[in-house]
Design an enzyme around this catalytic site. Structure first.
Site, short mmCIF file in Angstrom:
data_model
loop_
_atom_site.label_atom_id
_atom_site.label_comp_id
_atom_site.label_asym_id
_atom_site.label_seq_id
_atom_site.Cartn_x
_atom_site.Cartn_y
_atom_site.Cartn_z
N CYS A 1 0.64 -1.40 0.16
CA CYS A 1 -0.15 0.22 -0.10
C CYS A 1 0.93 1.19 0.05
CB CYS A 1 -1.03 -0.05 1.14
SG CYS A 1 -2.44 0.99 0.72
N HIS B 1 -3.61 -5.16 0.37
CA HIS B 1 -2.95 -5.59 1.70
C HIS B 1 -2.97 -7.15 1.58
CE1 HIS B 1 -2.55 -1.86 4.09
NE2 HIS B 1 -3.45 -1.26 3.15
N GLU C 1 -1.65 -9.13 3.62
CA GLU C 1 -1.62 -9.66 4.91
C GLU C 1 -2.97 -10.04 5.54
OE1 GLU C 1 -1.04 -6.57 4.04
OE2 GLU C 1 -1.48 -5.13 5.68
N1 GLN Z 1 -1.83 6.54 2.84
C1 GLN Z 1 -1.98 5.75 1.88
C2 GLN Z 1 -3.53 5.98 1.00
O1 GLN Z 1 -4.29 6.36 1.64
C3 GLN Z 1 -1.56 4.52 2.10
C4 GLN Z 1 -2.78 3.70 2.66
C5 GLN Z 1 -2.09 2.45 3.28
O2 GLN Z 1 -0.99 2.24 3.33
N2 GLN Z 1 -3.18 1.57 3.84
O3 GLN Z 1 -3.73 5.60 0.24
#
Ligand code: GLN
Length: 602
Positions: A402, A531, A533
């Site tokens: 992310c 994600h 995970e």
């Molecule tokens: N802050 C970034 C976004 O909003 C990444 C979010 C995250 O890593 N969950 O896209």
């Protein structure tokens, strides 16, 4: 429907969630369909706006629910897919009751905690317990309800009262209360102190709930188990078999085994009048035993540096750390995670905290592989970008998640494409070169529930045949993973990035959102907007993590050439012992053992 209410006594944070998940696991071992509900008595509607420092990571469900990390334990232990309604908060209940009141549903009556809030709680639990949580779509047989906090907390009172009433509604034979308490072991006397447990059971009884099981957590094994058991049985008015013990184990996956050994499963089945399925139980528990053996017997260590922002609290990265453990068990390696403070990798830190700076770089350099996980806000982003650069330049296996992917894209743009001002608009809203931009869905006035959340499909591009990550996912055209973000890669730059070697191998179904990027001339440089995970399971590790670990020990190539099968050398032989007995000695934490386990996993 049978219900098992799990309450906590003496203090919070003793692993009630793991005990509750383990109770579910034991029942599941008999082929029983289990679901779970986690109650968090705080007023927030959901966990979405929490800082990870408050409650650990925010866990995301398929349906986009942002929930307490305990739901992650249930999903992983029970291998189920929960819904956001499986997490109840006081805020959600009050919101529902207030909405009903505004609609005039209460016909002019005074709306009160009893009966209106308590009724709403019972209705919610009954409704949600029936929702299927497994792929077969079967209605669950048993619902585990974990009540957060400790008995006696003011904010959990309406819930306790709701369950006091509920046990009569659903009948006693369908309702169990399991109370997780704590035995104090003050070093000076060498004694096991049960008085706080007695007090909390008295309080529980005073509120109208009778414990069917008392699970005594402790740091070390009790000195004289039989004596403590008798004492609790006498003072808390329960039979001996209703008292279980659970000291700190070096792996949470041993908890169901240890509980079964103490007769927990037989008690639960007798009390709830459920059938024992010996064959199913044996086969199922054998898998768990194998997993815990693998964790025990993996002598070889892989060092992973996790470059993050919330490094003081390992729970902030709970799912990532679980994903590493599962992938490690799969390839029979122990994973040692070092949490590296991202901001300390930044050049400026050299002047303000030279020791911190050099320590952080040492930690990074000592690792076999690096993870840059998700995150929000400005702090540490430059450090994460530095970590991406170092991994790219030194051929160090790298997994970005992310924000980690966004950092990798910015780094590549700055240092390979020489776009000096490459930036994310999350940091600089007027960025001259906005490589990462806000998604249109995001509404900045309102921070709660405005992200791209939950399970979405990623499609691999047609020319992905040389991609490591494509192969790791079994050469499937589509995969589904969970998301939580507001920003994304700016499409205007994609062509230039790809021409220079950063390939976007996976996109959303319309090809407009970049989901996975990868470098070809690197042992393993993979970053995902999703994600991975959140969907890891003890026996089904997440492919990007397996890839990172294999690359970190130089075995990714042979694994991929072998169509994602482990050679006997990689997996060691699966020693299929039929002996399910767990020796107490096996379950005692030794100082060396506990150190090697990933932080926060006890
Ligand atoms: N802050 C970034 C976004 O909003 C990444 C979010 C995250 O890593 N969950 O896209």
């Amino acid at each position: 429907m049978k219900y098992i209410l799990v309450t906590g006594g003496v203090m919070s944070g003793v692993g009630k969630g793991i005990i509750a998940s383990s109770i579910g696991t034991l029942l599941k071992s008999c082929g029983i369909h289990v679901t779970s509900i986690k109650i968090d008595p705080y007023l927030n509607i959901d966990a979405g706006t929490f800082s990870p420092y408050e409650h650990g990571e925010v866990y995301v469900l398929d349906d986009g629910g942002e929930v307490d990390l305990d739901l992650g334990n249930y999903e992983r232990f029970l291998d189920v897919t929960l819904h956001s309604v499986n997490n109840i908060t006081t805020g959600k209940i009050y919101q529902e009751v207030i909405n009903r009141e505004r609609r005039g549903d209460y016909l002019g009556k005074t709306v009160q905690v009893i009966p209106h809030i308590t009724d709403a709680i019972q209705d919610w639990v009954e409704r949600v317990a029936k929702k299927p949580v497994s792929i077969d779509g079967v209605q669950p047989d048993v619902c585990i309800v974990e009540l957060g906090g400790t008995i006696g907390d003011i904010e959990s009172m309406p819930f306790v009262e709701a369950f006091r009433q509920f046990q009569f509604k659903v009948k006693k034979e369908n309702f169990i209360c399991a109370h997780v308490s704590f035995i104090l072991q003050p070093g000076a006397t060498g004694d096991d102190k049960t008085k706080p447990t007695q007090a909390s059971v008295r309080e529980l009884r005073g509120l109208g709930l009778i414990p069917d099981l008392i699970i005594c957590r402790s740091t070390k094994p009790c000195f004289n188990v039989e004596h403590v058991k008798k004492k609790i049985s006498t003072f808390c008015d329960v039979a001996l078999r209703q008292v279980l013990f659970m000291h700190d184990l070096d792996s949470i996956y041993k908890v169901p085994l240890f509980m079964e050994k103490q007769g927990a499963l037989n008690f639960l089945l007798d009390r709830l009048n459920l059938p024992m399925n010996e064959t199913h139980n044996r086969a199922f528990m054998k898998q768990w035993k194998k997993l815990s053996d693998k964790l025990d017997n993996s002598q070889k260590v892989i060092k992973i540096a996790l470059v993050g922002k919330y490094t003081q609290l390992s729970d902030a990265y709970a799912s990532v750390s679980r994903a590493l453990i599962h992938a490690g068990a799969y390839i029979k390696h122990r994973v040692e995670v070092t949490y590296v403070e991202a901001a300390n990798l930044e050049n400026e830190t050299k002047l303000t905290d030279a020791v911190g700076y050099h320590e952080a770089w040492q930690q990074l350099c000592r690792s076999d592989g690096v993870i840059v996980p998700g995150g929000f806000g400005t702090r540490g982003v430059e450090g994460k970008i530095e970590a991406c650069r170092w991994c790219r330049e030194t051929q160090k296996p790298f997994l970005g998640i992310c924000l980690g992917m966004q950092a990798a894209v910015i780094e590549f743009s700055r240092n390979v494409l020489h776009i000096e001002n490459a930036e994310t608009t999350e940091i600089d809203i007027n960025a001259k070169e906005p490589l990462i931009v806000e998604m249109p869905e995001h509404c900045p006035e309102n921070k709660g529930g405005t992200m791209r959340l939950g399970k979405r499909t990623t499609i691999f591009k047609k020319d992905s045949n040389t991609s490591n990550i494509f192969k790791l996912y079994g050469c499937r055209k589509n995969i589904e993973e969970r998301h939580r973000h507001r920003y994304e890669v700016n499409l205007d730059y994609v062509e230039r990035l790809e021409k220079s070697g950063l390939k976007f191998v996976g996109t959303d179904t319309e090809g407009r959102r970049m989901e996975i990027c990868e470098l070809n001339d690197h042992p393993y440089y993979v970053a995902t907007q999703f994600h991975p995970e959140y969907l890891t399971r003890p026996l089904k590790p997440s492919p990007p993590f397996v890839g990172l670990l294999l690359a970190s020990i130089g075995k990714l190539r042979s694994y991929l050439d072998n169509e994602c099968h482990l050679t006997p050398d990689e997996s060691c032989s699966d020693n299929d012992s039929d002996d399910l007995s767990v020796k107490l000695q096996d379950l005692i934490v030794t100082s060396t053992n506990s150190k090697i386990v990933v932080n926060g996993e006890v």
